[in-house]
Motif scaffolding. Structure first.
Motif, PDB file in Angstrom:
ATOM      1  N   LYS A  46       0.834  -1.210   0.000  1.00 27.63           N
ATOM      2  CA  LYS A  46       0.000   0.000   0.000  1.00 27.63           C
ATOM      3  C   LYS A  46       0.863   1.251   0.000  1.00 27.63           C
ATOM      4  O   LYS A  46       0.598   2.207  -0.743  1.00 27.63           O
ATOM      5  CB  LYS A  46      -0.924  -0.011   1.218  1.00 27.63           C
ATOM      6  CG  LYS A  46      -1.848   1.192   1.308  1.00 27.63           C
ATOM      7  CD  LYS A  46      -2.722   1.106   2.551  1.00 27.63           C
ATOM      8  CE  LYS A  46      -3.620   2.333   2.682  1.00 27.63           C
ATOM      9  NZ  LYS A  46      -4.451   2.271   3.927  1.00 27.63           N
ATOM     10  N   MET A  47       1.917   1.251   0.844  1.00 28.29           N
ATOM     11  CA  MET A  47       2.818   2.406   0.892  1.00 28.29           C
ATOM     12  C   MET A  47       3.525   2.624  -0.439  1.00 28.29           C
ATOM     13  O   MET A  47       3.904   3.742  -0.781  1.00 28.29           O
ATOM     14  CB  MET A  47       3.844   2.220   2.013  1.00 28.29           C
ATOM     15  CG  MET A  47       3.285   2.435   3.413  1.00 28.29           C
ATOM     16  SD  MET A  47       4.579   2.338   4.694  1.00 28.29           S
ATOM     17  CE  MET A  47       4.479   0.620   5.132  1.00 28.29           C
ATOM     18  N   ALA A  48       3.686   1.530  -1.208  1.00 29.58           N
ATOM     19  CA  ALA A  48       4.364   1.616  -2.503  1.00 29.58           C
ATOM     20  C   ALA A  48       3.404   1.903  -3.649  1.00 29.58           C
ATOM     21  O   ALA A  48       3.847   2.005  -4.804  1.00 29.58           O
ATOM     22  CB  ALA A  48       5.103   0.311  -2.774  1.00 29.58           C
ATOM     23  N   GLY A  49       2.109   2.037  -3.352  1.00 33.80           N
ATOM     24  CA  GLY A  49       1.144   2.279  -4.417  1.00 33.80           C
ATOM     25  C   GLY A  49       0.781   1.028  -5.186  1.00 33.80           C
ATOM     26  O   GLY A  49       0.427   1.079  -6.361  1.00 33.80           O
ATOM     27  N   HIS A  50       0.869  -0.118  -4.516  1.00 36.35           N
ATOM     28  CA  HIS A  50       0.469  -1.418  -5.060  1.00 36.35           C
ATOM     29  C   HIS A  50       1.123  -1.755  -6.404  1.00 36.35           C
ATOM     30  O   HIS A  50       0.446  -1.967  -7.418  1.00 36.35           O
ATOM     31  CB  HIS A  50      -1.055  -1.502  -5.168  1.00 36.35           C
ATOM     32  CG  HIS A  50      -1.743  -1.548  -3.840  1.00 36.35           C
ATOM     33  ND1 HIS A  50      -1.638  -2.636  -3.005  1.00 36.35           N
ATOM     34  CD2 HIS A  50      -2.502  -0.620  -3.198  1.00 36.35           C
ATOM     35  CE1 HIS A  50      -2.338  -2.395  -1.881  1.00 36.35           C
ATOM     36  NE2 HIS A  50      -2.854  -1.187  -1.987  1.00 36.35           N
ATOM     37  N   PRO A  51       2.442  -1.884  -6.410  1.00 34.83           N
ATOM     38  CA  PRO A  51       3.117  -2.272  -7.656  1.00 34.83           C
ATOM     39  C   PRO A  51       2.807  -3.700  -8.081  1.00 34.83           C
ATOM     40  O   PRO A  51       3.019  -4.061  -9.240  1.00 34.83           O
ATOM     41  CB  PRO A  51       4.603  -2.108  -7.316  1.00 34.83           C
ATOM     42  CG  PRO A  51       4.670  -2.303  -5.833  1.00 34.83           C
ATOM     43  CD  PRO A  51       3.411  -1.678  -5.310  1.00 34.83           C
ATOM     44  N   GLU A  52       2.319  -4.519  -7.150  1.00 33.22           N
ATOM     45  CA  GLU A  52       1.973  -5.899  -7.500  1.00 33.22           C
ATOM     46  C   GLU A  52       0.800  -5.978  -8.470  1.00 33.22           C
ATOM     47  O   GLU A  52       0.532  -7.042  -9.054  1.00 33.22           O
ATOM     48  CB  GLU A  52       1.671  -6.717  -6.231  1.00 33.22           C
ATOM     49  CG  GLU A  52       0.303  -6.507  -5.621  1.00 33.22           C
ATOM     50  CD  GLU A  52       0.173  -5.228  -4.773  1.00 33.22           C
ATOM     51  OE1 GLU A  52      -0.869  -5.059  -4.113  1.00 33.22           O
ATOM     52  OE2 GLU A  52       1.133  -4.418  -4.772  1.00 33.22           O
ATOM     53  N   LYS A  53       0.122  -4.846  -8.665  1.00 38.62           N
ATOM     54  CA  LYS A  53      -1.019  -4.801  -9.590  1.00 38.62           C
ATOM     55  C   LYS A  53      -0.647  -4.219 -10.950  1.00 38.62           C
ATOM     56  O   LYS A  53      -1.526  -3.923 -11.756  1.00 38.62           O
ATOM     57  CB  LYS A  53      -2.140  -3.970  -8.975  1.00 38.62           C
ATOM     58  CG  LYS A  53      -2.690  -4.540  -7.664  1.00 38.62           C
ATOM     59  CD  LYS A  53      -3.803  -3.662  -7.099  1.00 38.62           C
ATOM     60  CE  LYS A  53      -4.347  -4.239  -5.791  1.00 38.62           C
ATOM     61  NZ  LYS A  53      -5.445  -3.405  -5.222  1.00 38.62           N
ATOM     62  N   CYS A  54       0.652  -4.099 -11.220  1.00 40.57           N
ATOM     63  CA  CYS A  54       1.078  -3.398 -12.434  1.00 40.57           C
ATOM     64  C   CYS A  54       0.871  -4.198 -13.707  1.00 40.57           C
ATOM     65  O   CYS A  54       0.907  -3.636 -14.812  1.00 40.57           O
ATOM     66  CB  CYS A  54       2.545  -2.965 -12.324  1.00 40.57           C
ATOM     67  SG  CYS A  54       3.750  -4.320 -12.392  1.00 40.57           S
ATOM     68  N   ALA A  55       0.655  -5.531 -13.589  1.00 39.07           N
ATOM     69  CA  ALA A  55       0.505  -6.368 -14.787  1.00 39.07           C
ATOM     70  C   ALA A  55      -0.170  -7.680 -14.400  1.00 39.07           C
ATOM     71  O   ALA A  55      -0.142  -8.069 -13.223  1.00 39.07           O
ATOM     72  CB  ALA A  55       1.868  -6.644 -15.415  1.00 39.07           C
ATOM     73  N   PRO A  56      -0.786  -8.362 -15.362  1.00 38.08           N
ATOM     74  CA  PRO A  56      -1.355  -9.693 -15.069  1.00 38.08           C
ATOM     75  C   PRO A  56      -0.271 -10.634 -14.549  1.00 38.08           C
ATOM     76  O   PRO A  56       0.878 -10.587 -15.005  1.00 38.08           O
ATOM     77  CB  PRO A  56      -1.882 -10.159 -16.435  1.00 38.08           C
ATOM     78  CG  PRO A  56      -2.027  -8.926 -17.244  1.00 38.08           C
ATOM     79  CD  PRO A  56      -0.980  -7.970 -16.764  1.00 38.08           C
ATOM     80  N   THR A  57      -0.653 -11.491 -13.595  1.00 35.89           N
ATOM     81  CA  THR A  57       0.330 -12.310 -12.903  1.00 35.89           C
ATOM     82  C   THR A  57      -0.008 -13.785 -12.969  1.00 35.89           C
ATOM     83  O   THR A  57      -1.174 -14.177 -12.909  1.00 35.89           O
ATOM     84  CB  THR A  57       0.419 -11.886 -11.423  1.00 35.89           C
ATOM     85  OG1 THR A  57       0.659 -10.486 -11.338  1.00 35.89           O
ATOM     86  CG2 THR A  57       1.538 -12.618 -10.715  1.00 35.89           C
TER      87      THR A  57
END
Length: 458
Positions: A46-57
């Motif tokens: 959350k603090m990083a702005g949710h980079p895990e959502k940047c692309a399909p995984t």
């Protein structure tokens, strides 16, 4: 305590970032129950702005083969013109093996930019609303771990690089793994074995329950062949989460599997398509099954993937310390196998290609089933050198030596079993014996041993 940020300009390079991360709680050296927290990882994301959502995984868990499946999927995507970031562990020779764009390292500037952002996030923890989650003095608090921050570093690198997909391997478990903040296009679970029983449970069903934690509501699950007790657990988890279950034995098939010292070739049928004479340049029948699982997962998440992409990606795939031949004269093969089943397959493949009576260099961590692995190894080699798997993980080489010598006594023509605690000296002696006797060498039992051998030979 949260590790302090280095003074001066930071970071100047990716190595400096990795060294800084190594100062945090290291889950690869040891952990407590407080070390695992998705709340803490979610707060970091959350603090990083949710980079895990940047692309399909594509999210992969399992006891063995997950590194190969993760890497194969990334390689196929790359060969199909889709930039795919890949997250894996452990590394063998270079920490950047954990965070890559396909089979290549990210540009150094990507590591540095992502590392700067990571540093700013860590520096901001004490003043954040979630600060208590990272305070070891609180009941459930704990400093961020090495693996959590490494995982976040990967997500940040992937975002900075503008990747179009991510292929992500879990660490030890699944349910509480730092990567499990993902909402993947597809979850993949490889074969389950007894492993890390002090954390994941002492039965196949219990371990399957931990791995099943990566299954997400209404997201498809691609599942490798499983024992009945594990399959029942996965079916139940998928049913409760309304997740379509694609069980590999029901959805795909392999035939014409042919092994050589150059790799494994095979024919794969997936749903209504058949791909003949596919090649993975890593020997071992298991790699054909890993490839099949990767293709089934990709066809589920990216239906437009073509045969050319599949064929090209698999043919270009490499992975350090997965039946990797690092020398031709004498032949030296290293493999990170560290469970009885994986050691058995490794030894079977090796002796099938190089014959019985070769030289074995063996070491493993203290928590492994040394007696089962001794029974698999001792009858197949003429010289066995027992050593330590480097200095990274706790080991008991004396106990391993005892287990191997006791097993050797049961044979009418026992192999020579030698104990050399110093890893470099052990490798040197194994190579001397191989050259003297005209034999091949296999190093296995631990990824850390494989790394030590690789460093000594190359």
């Amino acid at each position: 305590m949260i590790a302090s940020t280095p003074s001066g300009v930071f970071p100047e390079n990716s190595r400096e970032i990795y060294d800084w991360l190594s100062g945090f709680t290291n889950l690869e050296r040891g952990q407590s129950l407080k070390s695992f927290s998705l709340d803490r990882m979610s707060a970091l994301a959350k603090m990083a702005g949710h980079p895990e959502k940047c692309a399909p995984t594509l999210h992969v868990a399992g006891s063995k083969g997950k590194g190969s499946v993760t890497g194969m999927m990334a390689a196929i995507l790359e060969a199909s013109g889709i930039s795919a970031a890949r997250y894996a562990s452990p590394h063998v020779s270079d920490f950047r093996e954990r965070l890559t764009m396909g089979s290549r390292f990210f540009d150094e500037e990507i590591y540095i930019r992502a590392g700067k952002e990571l540093r700013e996030i860590v520096d901001g923890i004490p003043s954040s609303p979630e600060a208590q989650l990272f305070d070891p003095r609180s009941e459930k608090g704990e400093s961020p771990s090495f693996f959590e921050l490494m995982t976040l570093w990967f997500f940040l690198c992937a975002r900075h690089a503008g990747c179009e997909a991510m292929s992500v391997e879990t660490g030890m478990g699944g349910r509480l793994d730092a990567t499990n903040i993902l909402d993947p296009a597809v979850s993949v679970i490889t074969i389950i074995e007894l492993e890390h029983t002090e954390y994941l449970g002492t039965t196949i069903a219990a371990i399957a329950g931990e791995k099943a934690g990566i299954i997400k509501p209404r997201r498809p699950l691609v599942l490798a062949w499983q024992r009945d007790e594990a399959l029942e657990v996965f079916r139940e988890h998928a049913r409760r989460k309304e997740s379509p279950l694609l069980y590999f034995p029901d959805r795909a098939g392999l035939c014409d599997i042919r092994l050589s010292r150059e790799g494994v070739s095979f024919t794969l049928s997936v749903e209504n398509e058949t791909f003949t004479d596919l090649l993975v340049p890593i020997p071992g029948e298991v790699q054909a099954y890993n490839a099949g699982l990767a293709v089934l997962a990709l066809k589920t998440a990216f239906p437009a993937i073509t045969e050319a992409g599949i064929r090209g990606g698999l043919a270009s795939f490499t992975l350090p310390a997965r039946f990797e031949r690092i020398s031709a004269v004498p032949p030296v093969v290293i493999d990170g196998a560290h469970t009885p089943a994986s050691v058995g397959m490794c030894v079977g493949t090796f002796t099938g290609l190089y014959g019985d009576g070769a030289v074995l260099v063996f070491a493993c961590a203290a928590d492994k089933d040394i007696f089962s692995m001794a029974k698999l190894c001792v009858p197949r080699f003429s010289r066995i050198v027992i050593t330590t798997p480097g200095t990274f993980k706790k080991s008991n080489p004396g106990a391993i030596y005892t287990a191997f010598t006791e097993e050797a006594k049961k044979l009418p023509a026992p192999p020579q079993v030698i104990f050399i605690p110093d890893t470099a000296q052990a490798v040197s002696e194994a190579l001397r014996l191989a050259v003297e006797q005209g034999l091949a060498v296999l190093g296995t039992g631990s990824f850390y041993l494989a790394a030590e051998i690789r460093g000594a030979v190359l």
